[in-house]
Design an enzyme around this catalytic site. Structure first.
Site: not given
Length: 365
Positions: A58-60
């Site tokens: 994840s790299c939200q």
């Protein structure tokens, strides 16, 4: 779909984990934080050497569909991904992520990912791929990183589809449209549901999604009613247009104010709010909010409602027989990598691997 044998899997999300187990009951699954897992434990669970590690940490904080936050701790999950790769030492690595990380801080985050893999002995390249160019009826864009510790070519899949006015020039197939994807589904109106198809498959895409569908019928094709306010808006919007197509005097007061900026000029953003899809074009990016007509381009081309879970899954290119646990459906579907796009990448990696191994044995991922 690409000819790999999946030998281990990991996800921290319990709902995604439950869906994965339904579909892949014999694959060893780690439902935990990646920080708590070692490469050795994954190899032991797999019971064999692992040729490819593929995932999407994840790299939200860099997503263009939310508030960008460089301090979001999920942005650093890729470091654990790199650690796992270094402990397993697969021949190839594939990492998928949001396009927004390419431009954040003038591309420094992308460079950090490249350097991290280079430090552990991997050559790496990255590229933005458009799902619509691989037969997905959706204009989704994602960045893919491919890395290898071999001398094999790092190559990305060549597009198979193009705009319809370019097919003669390129020899590719035309983009798959919303009509191509959904026209065999029964018109359930604004509040209905259906477990039956309206017609036999009409297009190659429909034949693909229905190829392994069970005789028991269609699932997840059920509508959610919209609010009276939303209904009053979307009934005025024609296919292929959004909120800005409505004359200001016909809008509720708060939307009349939203139409202009401080100078009195019309806003140039908000172009996909309450947007109604066009039958004759691919969909926009399907997000985890595709059940909400006010959050983006998710209004059905004809009906006065948002897309059903089945319609959203089809626009993501999930086959009709794919089973989701019936919780947080929209988030599961919207957060997924479109299967046809993932398969295109995996097939290209598999071709590069074949050149290294000179073997017809199944590969482990």
């Amino acid at each position: 779909m690409a000819g790999f044998q999946v030998v281990a899997a990991l996800d921290f999300d319990p709902v995604a984990a439950a869906t994965y187990r339904l579909r892949n009951p014999h694959v060893p699954f780690f439902e935990t934080d990646i920080a708590m897992v070692t490469g050795r434990s994954l190899v032991e669970a797999a019971g064999c050497e692992i040729d490819v590690v593929i995932g999407g940490p994840s790299c939200q904080g860099f997503s263009t569909h939310g508030k960008r936050d460089a301090n979001d701790p999920r942005n650093l999950l890729f470091k654990h991904f790199v650690r796992i790769v270094n402990e397993i030492r697969p021949l190839f690595v594939v990492m998928e992520n949001v396009r927004g990380l390419l431009t954040y801080d003038k591309g420094q985050y992308r460079e950090e990912i490249h350097v991290a893999f280079q430090k552990i002995g991997y050559r790496i390249e990255s590229r933005v791929l458009r799902a619509v160019e691989y037969g997905v009826p959706q204009m989704r864009e994602r960045v893919f990183f491919i890395a290898t510790r071999t001398n094999a070519e790092i190559a990305f899949p060549a597009p198979t589809h193009c705009p319809p006015d370019m097919t003669t020039l390129t020899g590719l197939q035309p983009y798959v449209t919303v009509r191509d994807a959904l026209s065999d589904l029964l018109d359930i109106g604004d509040k209905g549901s259906s477990t039956a198809y309206a017609t036999p498959p009409q297009t190659d895409f429909q034949r693909y999604v229905r190829e392994s569908a069970k005789a028991g019928g269609l699932t997840l094709h059920r509508a959610r009613p919209v609010s009276p306010l939303a209904y009053s808006i979307i009934t005025k919007i024609p296919p292929g247009q959004g909120l800005r197509s409505i004359p200001p005097h016909q809008l509720p007061e708060r939307f009349q104010r939203m139409r202009t900026i401080s100078t009195g000029a019309l806003r140039r953003d908000c172009t996909t709010l309450y947007h109604r899809l066009s039958w004759n074009k691919p969909a926009y990016t399907i997000t985890c909010n595709f059940n909400n007509v006010s959050s983006g381009p998710f209004v059905h081309p004809d009906a006065h409602r948002a897309l059903t879970p089945r319609e959203g899954a089809r626009l993501q290119s999930f086959p009709d027989d794919y089973v989701f646990v019936d919780r947080q459906l929209y988030r599961q579907i919207g957060n997924a990598v479109p299967p046809l796009l993932a398969a295109a990448v995996a097939k290209r990696v598999r071709k590069s691997l074949r050149g290294v191994l000179f073997s017809s044995l199944p590969l482990a991922v």
